[in-house]
Design an enzyme around this catalytic site. Structure first.
Site, PDB file in Angstrom:
ATOM      1  N   LYS A 179     -21.046 -14.467   9.682  1.00 23.85           N
ATOM      2  CA  LYS A 179     -19.823 -13.676   9.869  1.00 23.85           C
ATOM      3  C   LYS A 179     -20.129 -12.239   9.461  1.00 23.85           C
ATOM      4  O   LYS A 179     -20.776 -12.010   8.431  1.00 23.85           O
ATOM      5  CB  LYS A 179     -18.688 -14.258   9.016  1.00 23.85           C
TER       6      LYS A 179
ATOM      7  N   ASP B  17     -18.640 -13.804   1.043  1.00 22.82           N
ATOM      8  CA  ASP B  17     -19.096 -12.831   0.036  1.00 22.82           C
ATOM      9  C   ASP B  17     -17.998 -12.585  -1.002  1.00 22.82           C
ATOM     10  O   ASP B  17     -18.200 -11.846  -1.970  1.00 22.82           O
ATOM     11  CB  ASP B  17     -19.603 -11.530   0.677  1.00 22.82           C
ATOM     12  N   SER B  18     -16.854 -13.256  -0.833  1.00 20.73           N
ATOM     13  CA  SER B  18     -15.843 -13.280  -1.896  1.00 20.73           C
ATOM     14  C   SER B  18     -16.446 -13.869  -3.173  1.00 20.73           C
ATOM     15  O   SER B  18     -15.878 -13.726  -4.254  1.00 20.73           O
ATOM     16  CB  SER B  18     -14.628 -14.109  -1.465  1.00 20.73           C
TER      17      SER B  18
ATOM     18  N   ASP C 164     -21.436 -15.382   5.206  1.00 17.00           N
ATOM     19  CA  ASP C 164     -21.162 -13.952   5.350  1.00 17.00           C
ATOM     20  C   ASP C 164     -22.437 -13.128   5.304  1.00 17.00           C
ATOM     21  O   ASP C 164     -23.310 -13.359   4.461  1.00 17.00           O
ATOM     22  CB  ASP C 164     -20.264 -13.479   4.197  1.00 17.00           C
TER      23      ASP C 164
ATOM     24  N   GLU D   2     -18.339  -8.063   9.473  1.00 14.58           N
ATOM     25  CA  GLU D   2     -17.075  -7.330   9.518  1.00 14.58           C
ATOM     26  C   GLU D   2     -17.178  -6.146  10.470  1.00 14.58           C
ATOM     27  O   GLU D   2     -18.216  -5.490  10.541  1.00 14.58           O
ATOM     28  CB  GLU D   2     -16.704  -6.852   8.112  1.00 14.58           C
TER      29      GLU D   2
ATOM     30  N   GLU E 280      -7.765 -11.057   9.216  1.00 14.26           N
ATOM     31  CA  GLU E 280      -7.290 -11.055   7.823  1.00 14.26           C
ATOM     32  C   GLU E 280      -6.149 -10.051   7.655  1.00 14.26           C
ATOM     33  O   GLU E 280      -6.277  -8.874   8.029  1.00 14.26           O
ATOM     34  CB  GLU E 280      -8.448 -10.716   6.862  1.00 14.26           C
TER      35      GLU E 280
HETATM   36  O1  KIV Z   1     -15.586 -13.761   1.842  1.00 13.16           O
HETATM   37  C1  KIV Z   1     -14.583 -14.417   2.121  1.00 13.16           C
HETATM   38  O2  KIV Z   1     -14.151 -15.297   1.388  1.00 13.16           O
HETATM   39  C2  KIV Z   1     -13.878 -14.099   3.345  1.00 13.16           C
HETATM   40  C3  KIV Z   1     -12.506 -14.670   3.506  1.00 13.16           C
HETATM   41  C4  KIV Z   1     -11.527 -13.806   2.814  1.00 13.16           C
HETATM   42  C5  KIV Z   1     -12.150 -14.871   4.905  1.00 13.16           C
HETATM   43  O3  KIV Z   1     -14.359 -13.390   4.175  1.00 13.16           O
END
Ligand code: KIV
Length: 270
Positions: free
Chosen positions: A110, A42-43, A81, A112, A179
């Site tokens: 993934k 989600d970056s 994510d 959090e 992280e």
């Molecule tokens: O969204 C992302 O790119 C991430 C990385 C920072 C691990 O979760």
């Protein structure tokens, strides 16, 4: 490569190289370069969409980018994510949204958070949705954490992250992503939990490493910065394009550096 093969690779001591990937062109390039896991992170909210954090990324955007990444490669493992607001409230909501990412081509999702996510991780894992639990600095909690800060520096914080890693593993997570935590803490967690750890700003002793593609290429200047020339990359970032002839070569060098444990060096760790 499927999950079982990845876990076997990690168990044999080979480091896993993971990179964020948001489209088909890079997906293909990364597969050719030998990247083990493509993370549709989600970056993308920051590096593609221009937001100054990840909180506005939608499920629709995550599905769209996961589909593109899945079309670009043939056999590389894809992790996607769960965006902010798509899973925290209850396990059933998490399942519905995780299933959409899997249908879009992801092999794992993934999410959090630690202890509060036990039930959700367990619910997903029991329904055959592989999960990676993201601990330490969790970008979706940026407001609660008071900014982009290293986590686990005090004894209590370190204990909490370490306990959360064990809880996530016991709940059925297949990976833990750490992280921005001290390298010594990541090492201790890696040695004590049953599942592989993937680090970003977490030292060389994790079972694998991940970087944001735009950071690896040295092209992310922080869209929210008033003056991009003042943008300061986090300590864990390394520009692999410097000194190479092509993007493809930079990605290959990243993979090699992860595998031979020259990245991250002490200067990229806390
Ligand atoms: O969204 C992302 O790119 C991430 C990385 C920072 C691990 O979760």
């Amino acid at each position: 490569m499927n999950l079982e093969e990845l876990l076997t690779k990690a168990q044999s001591g080979e480091k896993l190289a993971m990179l964020t990937c948001y489209d088909a062109t890079f997906s293909k390039l990364m597969e050719m370069a030998g990247v083990d896991i493509l993370l549709v992170g989600d970056s993308l909210g920051m590096v593609l969409q221009g937001f100054d954090n990840t909180l506005q990324v939608s499920m629709a955007a995550m599905i769209y980018h996961t589909e593109m990444v899945a079309r670009g490669c043939n056999q590389t493992f894809i992790m996607a994510d769960m965006p902010y607001g798509s899973y925290e409230n209850n396990p059933q909501l998490a399942y519905r949204n995780a299933a959409k990412l899997i249908a879009a081509g992801a092999h794992m999702v993934k999410l959090e958070g630690g202890g509060a996510m036990i039930e959700t991780v367990n619910y997903l894992a029991k329904r055959d949705i592989p999960v990676c639990a993201h601990l330490g600095f969790t970008p979706q909690s940026v407001h609660q954490l008071g900014g982009y800060k290293i986590q686990g520096k005090t004894f209590q914080e370190a204990q909490q992250i370490s306990n959360d890693a064990k809880l996530m593993s016991d709940a059925g997570a297949s990976f833990v992503l750490l992280e921005m935590v001290p390298a010594s803490l990541a090492k201790q967690i890696t040695e004590s939990v049953a599942i592989p750890t993937i680090g970003i700003g977490a030292g060389v002793d994790c079972s694998g490493q991940v970087l944001v593609l735009q950071d690896l290429l040295g092209i992310y200047t922080g869209v929210a910065d008033k003056n991009p020339n003042d943008h300061k990359s986090p300590r864990f970032v390394k520009n692999f394009l410097t000194g190479t002839q092509s993007i493809q070569q930079a990605i290959v060098q990243y993979v090699q550096a992860v595998k031979n444990k020259t990245f991250p060096a002490a200067e990229h760790s806390y």
